[in-house]
Write an enzyme that holds these catalytic residues in place. Structure first.
Site, PDB file in Angstrom:
ATOM      1  N   GLU A  34      -9.506 -23.651  17.244  1.00 14.97           N
ATOM      2  CA  GLU A  34      -8.375 -22.918  17.826  1.00 14.97           C
ATOM      3  C   GLU A  34      -7.539 -22.214  16.765  1.00 14.97           C
ATOM      4  OE1 GLU A  34      -6.467 -26.947  16.925  1.00 14.97           O
ATOM      5  OE2 GLU A  34      -8.472 -26.137  17.278  1.00 14.97           O
ATOM      6  N   CYS A  75     -10.385 -32.751  16.327  1.00 17.88           N
ATOM      7  CA  CYS A  75      -9.677 -33.623  15.390  1.00 17.88           C
ATOM      8  C   CYS A  75      -9.380 -34.968  16.059  1.00 17.88           C
ATOM      9  CB  CYS A  75      -8.426 -32.925  14.859  1.00 17.88           C
ATOM     10  SG  CYS A  75      -7.726 -33.718  13.388  1.00 17.88           S
ATOM     11  N   HIS A  88     -10.792 -27.362  13.328  1.00 13.82           N
ATOM     12  CA  HIS A  88      -9.927 -26.789  14.362  1.00 13.82           C
ATOM     13  C   HIS A  88     -10.330 -25.358  14.729  1.00 13.82           C
ATOM     14  CE1 HIS A  88      -6.612 -29.797  14.492  1.00 13.82           C
ATOM     15  NE2 HIS A  88      -7.103 -30.105  13.302  1.00 13.82           N
TER      16      HIS A  88
END
Length: 164
Positions: free
Chosen positions: A129, A18, A127
């Protein structure tokens, strides 16, 4: 960023997610730049991606052409580059990921992630994660919040480090 640039230039794996993708582009570690989403709105969605380059430190656990689902959250996620840069990164295999189904932010050529020429630096807008543990990831046909496609980014870099 001086230490990050120096580490990347030594071959240390670097992942920019990001705003981190934006920072890597601004530091010229990866090509392109980012602007406001084409529709001028923040977007939050689980996004389908196609793996275009499965040979980087961060993507070697995927198969080229594999489709994955990763959460996307941004307002300034539109990947842009001049025609010459787009032609170069397409031709040299530096496009790491592409949006599938819908281009949520107007990124040129549906590009969701790119790598440097060496493949140790990868930037992507979604994202990963947020898709590493069952119960917290995207919904899948198997169950709500069961998507863990993002985990492969991190296992890829660990496996690559063990081989080196």
């Amino acid at each position: 960023m001086t230490e990050v640039v120096d580490a990347a230039n030594r071959g240390v794996p670097v992942l920019g997610i990001c705003n981190g993708f934006q920072m890597l582009a601004e530091a010229r570690l990866i090509p392109g730049a980012h602007t406001r989403n084409a529709h001028q709105q923040f977007i939050r969605r689980d996004q389908r991606l196609r793996v275009e380059n499965a040979d980087t430190d961060w993507t070697n656990g995927f198969d080229a052409g594999q489709e994955i689902t990763i959460p996307l959250k941004n307002a300034d996620g539109r990947f842009i580059a001049d025609d010459e840069t787009i032609k170069r990164i397409e031709g040299e295999g530096q496009v790491a990921f592409r949006y599938v189904g819908v281009n949520p932010n107007g990124s040129f050529d549906d590009i969701a992630g790119v790598s440097n020429e060496r493949g140790n630096v990868v930037g992507l807008m979604p994202h990963p994660e947020h898709a590493t543990e069952p119960g917290f990831g995207p919904d899948t046909p198997a169950a709500m919040a069961s998507g863990v496609d993002g985990l492969t980014f991190f296992t890829s870099v660990i496996e690559r480090a063990l081989v080196k």
